[in-house]
Design an enzyme around this catalytic site. Structure first.
Site, short mmCIF file in Angstrom:
data_model
loop_
_atom_site.label_atom_id
_atom_site.label_comp_id
_atom_site.label_asym_id
_atom_site.label_seq_id
_atom_site.Cartn_x
_atom_site.Cartn_y
_atom_site.Cartn_z
N ALA A 1 0.85 -1.20 0.00
CA ALA A 1 0.00 0.00 0.00
C ALA A 1 0.89 1.25 0.00
O ALA A 1 1.85 1.32 -0.77
CB ALA A 1 -0.96 -0.04 1.18
N SER A 2 0.65 2.20 0.88
CA SER A 2 1.36 3.48 0.81
C SER A 2 2.82 3.43 1.25
O SER A 2 3.55 4.40 1.05
CB SER A 2 0.62 4.55 1.60
N VAL A 3 3.25 2.33 1.85
CA VAL A 3 4.69 2.18 2.07
C VAL A 3 5.41 2.13 0.73
O VAL A 3 6.61 2.38 0.63
CB VAL A 3 4.98 0.92 2.93
#
Length: 377
Positions: free
Chosen positions: A102-104
């Protein structure tokens, strides 16, 4: 994170209206975990053993399904997995299991831009219209996209509803740019005036990587970063990838107190840049070390990733290139999409790191990270 909290609040309200007290109880039970009890007199080995048992119990109690990596003073203390690769709960996770980040993923996209800077193909303060000329945002720079200060409306997740026929089964990076240009939306504020978390901006960074490199975002990241670092279980994957799956891939599901439901990718999962990277805890050992020293980026370029952002009025924002920054030595990022709940935190002075990857939509990842800090003290 604003979107995440809006979703959580909406779920709570919906539960109250539709299902009443039972739903509130379930929500509270899912988001409540036992404390990790560690004594000051415990040896480091005892702390790790207690942590391993604690995580195993969380998995058994349907409150976590994933992988954990703990690094202290540059040495791996704990590298283990707890649970299963998908909703069928037949195949067990391993340290090579590849989780949706995801946003990592944003820090990887940031490095993609940094690589092109290192190669002399762009500069951080170039206007994005140098590379995406169809967009009406001449004053917005690449640095603005990296630091969430562009002022461009974070609009792309609304496009599937508005352009259903044009998009079809999956929105793509080039199509997103085309539709954003077609919308001709005005800036919400001047560049570098306001910091506002913006997924659209990171998709535009992926589009710039494609424009400059002449490769797809997936191919560029694979050949220029993951392969060169030897990250064997890390890649960009979405609905446009040639392979329908890949070795060691995990799949998203939701686990509500043992009631398990598969979560399938949808129309937005042809996009990458704001997300789309998959990786394993084995590879996060390599990725963590990358930020201390590597052969791909100079120290000067790497330092840009951890510089706080100074807005036009002098306000200092604790965000760099895909990293939230906490003082001189600490930085971290979380992610949430489909069943992915992820967190990566580092302290460069102590050479400590925590990685927690979950594919079961656990509501407890942030709480788990806070408890794991105790082991590294």
């Amino acid at each position: 994170m604003k979107l995440i909290w809006k979703i959580i609040i909406a779920v709570v309200i919906f539960g109250i209206l539709a299902f009443g007290v039972a739903s509130i109880w379930a929500f509270n039970e899912m988001s409540k975990i036992d404390e990790l009890v560690i004594s000051e007199n415990d040896s480091l080995t005892e702390k790790v053993e207690k942590t391993d048992k604690w995580l195993a119990k969380l998995q058994k109690d349907n409150k976590f399904n994933g992988a954990v990596l703990l690094i202290k003073n540059d040495s791996v203390l704990l590298k283990n997995t707890y649970g299963f690769t998908d909703y069928t709960r037949k195949e067990k996770l391993t340290p090579q299991s590849s989780f949706r980040l995801a946003s990592v993923s944003k820090q990887f996209t940031g490095v993609g831009i940094m690589l092109l800077k290192e190669q002399g193909k762009l500069n951080f303060d170039d206007a994005i219209t140098n590379y995406l000329p169809a967009l009406p945002y001449e004053k917005v720079t690449i640095r603005n996209l990296l630091t969430h200060t562009s002022g461009i409306p974070d609009a792309y997740m609304d496009f599937p509803k508005k352009y259903k026929k044009e998009i079809g089964s999956a929105l793509t990076i080039p199509m997103m740019v085309e539709l954003l240009a077609k919308e001709n939306l005005p800036l919400e504020n001047n560049p570098n005036e306001v910091h506002s978390y913006n997924n659209t901006g990171y998709v535009l960074l992926a589009a710039i990587i494609e424009s400059v490199s002449g490769k797809s975002f997936e191919e560029f990241m694979q050949t220029e970063l993951f392969d060169k670092l030897g990250m064997k279980n890390t890649r960009v994957w979405n609905l446009l990838s040639k392979e329908k799956t890949f070795p060691n891939k995990t799949w998203s599901f939701e686990n509500i107190l043992g009631d398990v439901v598969e979560l399938k990718p949808g129309v937005l999962d042809g996009i990458a840049g704001d997300g789309g990277v998959f990786s394993s805890i084995d590879d996060f050992i390599i990725w963590n070390q990358f930020w201390y020293d590597n052969q791909l980026l100079s120290k000067t370029t790497m330092e840009e990733a951890f510089k706080e952002t100074v807005l036009n009025d002098g306000t200092v924002i604790n965000y760099g290139f895909g990293w939230s920054i906490f003082g001189k030595d600490a930085h971290a990022h979380n992610g949430s999409w489909l069943g992915a709940r992820t967190s990566f935190a580092r302290n460069t002075k102590l050479k400590n790191a925590i990685v927690v990857l979950d594919n079961s939509a656990s509501m407890n990842v942030n709480s788990i990270v806070k408890q794991l800090v105790k082991v590294l003290k």
